[in-house]
Design a protein around this motif. Sequence first.
Motif, PDB file in Angstrom:
ATOM      1  N   SER A   1       0.820  -1.194   0.000  1.00  0.00           N
ATOM      2  CA  SER A   1       0.000   0.000   0.000  1.00  0.00           C
ATOM      3  C   SER A   1       0.867   1.263   0.000  1.00  0.00           C
ATOM      4  CB  SER A   1      -0.921  -0.019   1.202  1.00  0.00           C
ATOM      5  OG  SER A   1      -1.639   1.166   1.279  1.00  0.00           O
TER       6      SER A   1
ATOM      7  N   GLN B 228       2.238   1.845  -3.505  1.00  0.00           N
ATOM      8  CA  GLN B 228       1.210   2.413  -4.366  1.00  0.00           C
ATOM      9  C   GLN B 228       0.985   3.883  -4.043  1.00  0.00           C
ATOM     10  OE1 GLN B 228      -2.172  -0.123  -3.776  1.00  0.00           O
ATOM     11  NE2 GLN B 228      -1.660  -1.434  -5.541  1.00  0.00           N
ATOM     12  N   ASP B 229       0.939   4.209  -2.754  1.00  0.00           N
ATOM     13  CA  ASP B 229       0.765   5.603  -2.340  1.00  0.00           C
ATOM     14  C   ASP B 229       1.915   6.458  -2.848  1.00  0.00           C
ATOM     15  OD1 ASP B 229      -1.610   5.056  -1.098  1.00  0.00           O
ATOM     16  OD2 ASP B 229      -0.764   4.979   0.942  1.00  0.00           O
TER      17      ASP B 229
ATOM     18  N   THR C 133       3.868   5.837  -5.409  1.00  0.00           N
ATOM     19  CA  THR C 133       3.767   5.940  -6.880  1.00  0.00           C
ATOM     20  C   THR C 133       2.695   6.944  -7.267  1.00  0.00           C
ATOM     21  OG1 THR C 133       4.431   3.618  -7.073  1.00  0.00           O
ATOM     22  CG2 THR C 133       3.400   4.619  -8.991  1.00  0.00           C
ATOM     23  N   LEU C 134       1.557   6.892  -6.610  1.00  0.00           N
ATOM     24  CA  LEU C 134       0.468   7.840  -6.899  1.00  0.00           C
ATOM     25  C   LEU C 134       0.886   9.270  -6.569  1.00  0.00           C
ATOM     26  CD1 LEU C 134      -2.692   5.863  -5.698  1.00  0.00           C
ATOM     27  CD2 LEU C 134      -2.003   6.392  -8.047  1.00  0.00           C
TER      28      LEU C 134
END
Length: 122
Positions: free
Chosen positions: A2, A5-6, A8-9
């Motif tokens: 998670s 992903q955070d 990367t976002l």
Amino acid sequence: MSRLQDSTLERQNDSELNQLHGKIKSLRHVTIDILSDSQRQNEQLDRTSSSFTQLGSNLLQTTRQQARTFSQQSPARQLRTIGYIVAGLIVLWLLAGWWLRSGSGGKPGNTTGMGEDGQSLR
């Protein structure tokens, strides 16, 4: 996972924000250029308007002076002046007609209407 992903976002968001900032900055420059151009055009229109106003006032003053001068002249002199003006306009009209009929517009060159191969240009 998670956090990856955070992260990367966040990077993608930062990249998109930087691109958006660049576009906004270029749009701002275009807007400033348009404003500057419209101000220059308005100033030019103001100068042109002022010139035409001055021309109109000078023409009115000249017309009044001519009318005053004409009213002080004898009728024979008035007719002679009018005759000179009419004759001058007729001469200009004839010269313009001759110039336009010559087809060359005052430019040196072929005035025969024929091409180099003997064919008609018209």
